[in-house]
Design a protein around this motif. Sequence first.
Motif, PDB file in Angstrom:
ATOM      1  N   UNK A 150       0.793  -1.169  -0.120  1.00 34.36           N
ATOM      2  CA  UNK A 150       0.079   0.053  -0.100  1.00 34.36           C
ATOM      3  C   UNK A 150       0.823   1.427   0.035  1.00 34.36           C
ATOM      4  N   UNK A 151       0.256   2.323  -0.286  1.00 32.83           N
ATOM      5  CA  UNK A 151       0.937   3.646  -0.390  1.00 32.83           C
ATOM      6  C   UNK A 151       0.028   4.451   0.511  1.00 32.83           C
ATOM      7  N   UNK A 152       0.621   5.113   1.534  1.00 32.32           N
ATOM      8  CA  UNK A 152      -0.163   6.010   2.329  1.00 32.32           C
ATOM      9  C   UNK A 152       0.633   7.506   2.156  1.00 32.32           C
ATOM     10  N   UNK A 153      -0.203   8.445   2.533  1.00 33.63           N
ATOM     11  CA  UNK A 153       0.390   9.738   2.915  1.00 33.63           C
ATOM     12  C   UNK A 153      -0.068  10.547   4.076  1.00 33.63           C
ATOM     13  N   UNK A 154       0.766  11.483   4.128  1.00 29.76           N
ATOM     14  CA  UNK A 154       0.570  12.201   5.794  1.00 29.76           C
ATOM     15  C   UNK A 154       1.001  13.504   5.388  1.00 29.76           C
ATOM     16  N   UNK A 181       2.309  16.009   0.776  1.00 30.69           N
ATOM     17  CA  UNK A 181       2.526  15.292   1.784  1.00 30.69           C
ATOM     18  C   UNK A 181       3.934  14.291   1.681  1.00 30.69           C
ATOM     19  N   UNK A 182       3.913  13.501   2.878  1.00 33.79           N
ATOM     20  CA  UNK A 182       5.301  12.545   2.930  1.00 33.79           C
ATOM     21  C   UNK A 182       4.238  11.336   2.401  1.00 33.79           C
ATOM     22  N   UNK A 183       4.832  10.518   1.596  1.00 32.71           N
ATOM     23  CA  UNK A 183       4.313   9.261   0.820  1.00 32.71           C
ATOM     24  C   UNK A 183       5.222   8.220   1.511  1.00 32.71           C
ATOM     25  N   UNK A 184       4.264   7.155   2.239  1.00 34.54           N
ATOM     26  CA  UNK A 184       4.764   5.948   2.589  1.00 34.54           C
ATOM     27  C   UNK A 184       4.287   4.755   2.093  1.00 34.54           C
ATOM     28  N   UNK A 185       5.547   3.916   1.993  1.00 38.14           N
ATOM     29  CA  UNK A 185       5.113   2.601   1.283  1.00 38.14           C
ATOM     30  C   UNK A 185       4.962   1.665   2.377  1.00 38.14           C
ATOM     31  N   UNK A 186       4.035   0.699   2.434  1.00 37.80           N
ATOM     32  CA  UNK A 186       3.815  -0.385   3.482  1.00 37.80           C
ATOM     33  C   UNK A 186       3.591  -1.759   2.979  1.00 37.80           C
ATOM     34  N   UNK A 187       3.843  -2.611   3.665  1.00 39.35           N
ATOM     35  CA  UNK A 187       3.759  -4.155   3.252  1.00 39.35           C
ATOM     36  C   UNK A 187       2.825  -4.703   4.289  1.00 39.35           C
ATOM     37  N   UNK A 188       1.969  -5.528   3.860  1.00 39.13           N
ATOM     38  CA  UNK A 188       1.119  -6.393   4.659  1.00 39.13           C
ATOM     39  C   UNK A 188       1.318  -7.817   4.590  1.00 39.13           C
ATOM     40  N   UNK A 219      -2.145 -11.979   1.332  1.00 35.42           N
ATOM     41  CA  UNK A 219      -2.312 -11.813   0.071  1.00 35.42           C
ATOM     42  C   UNK A 219      -3.097 -10.577  -0.489  1.00 35.42           C
ATOM     43  N   UNK A 220      -4.231 -10.395   0.314  1.00 38.66           N
ATOM     44  CA  UNK A 220      -5.245  -9.379   0.124  1.00 38.66           C
ATOM     45  C   UNK A 220      -4.910  -7.932   0.440  1.00 38.66           C
ATOM     46  N   UNK A 221      -6.048  -7.181  -0.215  1.00 40.42           N
ATOM     47  CA  UNK A 221      -5.784  -5.862  -0.153  1.00 40.42           C
ATOM     48  C   UNK A 221      -5.849  -5.163   1.585  1.00 40.42           C
ATOM     49  N   UNK A 222      -5.248  -4.211   1.973  1.00 43.86           N
ATOM     50  CA  UNK A 222      -5.316  -3.679   3.235  1.00 43.86           C
ATOM     51  C   UNK A 222      -5.742  -2.440   3.165  1.00 43.86           C
ATOM     52  N   UNK A 223      -6.794  -1.756   3.668  1.00 42.75           N
ATOM     53  CA  UNK A 223      -6.935  -0.323   3.748  1.00 42.75           C
ATOM     54  C   UNK A 223      -6.909   0.506   4.825  1.00 42.75           C
ATOM     55  N   UNK A 224      -6.365  -0.141   6.103  1.00 42.54           N
ATOM     56  CA  UNK A 224      -6.160   0.542   7.176  1.00 42.54           C
ATOM     57  C   UNK A 224      -4.711   0.171   7.650  1.00 42.54           C
ATOM     58  N   UNK A 264      -3.523  -0.145  10.281  1.00 39.98           N
ATOM     59  CA  UNK A 264      -3.332  -1.088  11.308  1.00 39.98           C
ATOM     60  C   UNK A 264      -3.063  -2.725  10.648  1.00 39.98           C
ATOM     61  N   UNK A 265      -3.444  -2.690   9.475  1.00 40.02           N
ATOM     62  CA  UNK A 265      -3.166  -3.902   8.610  1.00 40.02           C
ATOM     63  C   UNK A 265      -1.944  -4.170   8.092  1.00 40.02           C
ATOM     64  N   UNK A 266      -1.044  -3.352   8.152  1.00 43.33           N
ATOM     65  CA  UNK A 266       0.263  -3.228   7.585  1.00 43.33           C
ATOM     66  C   UNK A 266       1.128  -3.554   8.541  1.00 43.33           C
TER      67      UNK A 266
END
Length: 124
Positions: free
Chosen positions: A35-39, A92-99, A102-107, A109-111
């Motif tokens: 996922x990609x997040x931003x803050x 923003x600052x963009x963050x990459x995250x790994x979960x 196999x399925x999508x994570x949208x929160x 806390x799932x990463x």
Amino acid sequence: QVQLVESGGGLVQAGGSLRLSCAASGRTFSRYAMGWFRQAPGKERDIVAAINWGGGTTYHANSVKGRLTISRDNAKNTVYLQMNSLNPDDTAVYYCAARKDYGLGLRRSEYDYWGQGTQVTVFS
């Protein structure tokens, strides 16, 4: 353990484009959804886009649909965020995250693993 390193951020004029990359260490990259997040300053860290392990299923936040696109190359252990038609609200600052799933994570806390972030600044 997975280590994530983002790159590709920078300063861009409104209407311009950037491509963020996130390189992952380890041999099991294809087992992770990404996922990609931003803050932005003073705001929460929000989901921008997510992709499942194989790349066949994606999610994009409404605010970025049609402009930002997530993709991945499992052979290169890399996930991308193509950013087009940027506007100052994308700053923003963009963050990459790994979960570890196999399925999508949208929160958040799932990463399980996070990169250090890369700054994107869009000026008008």
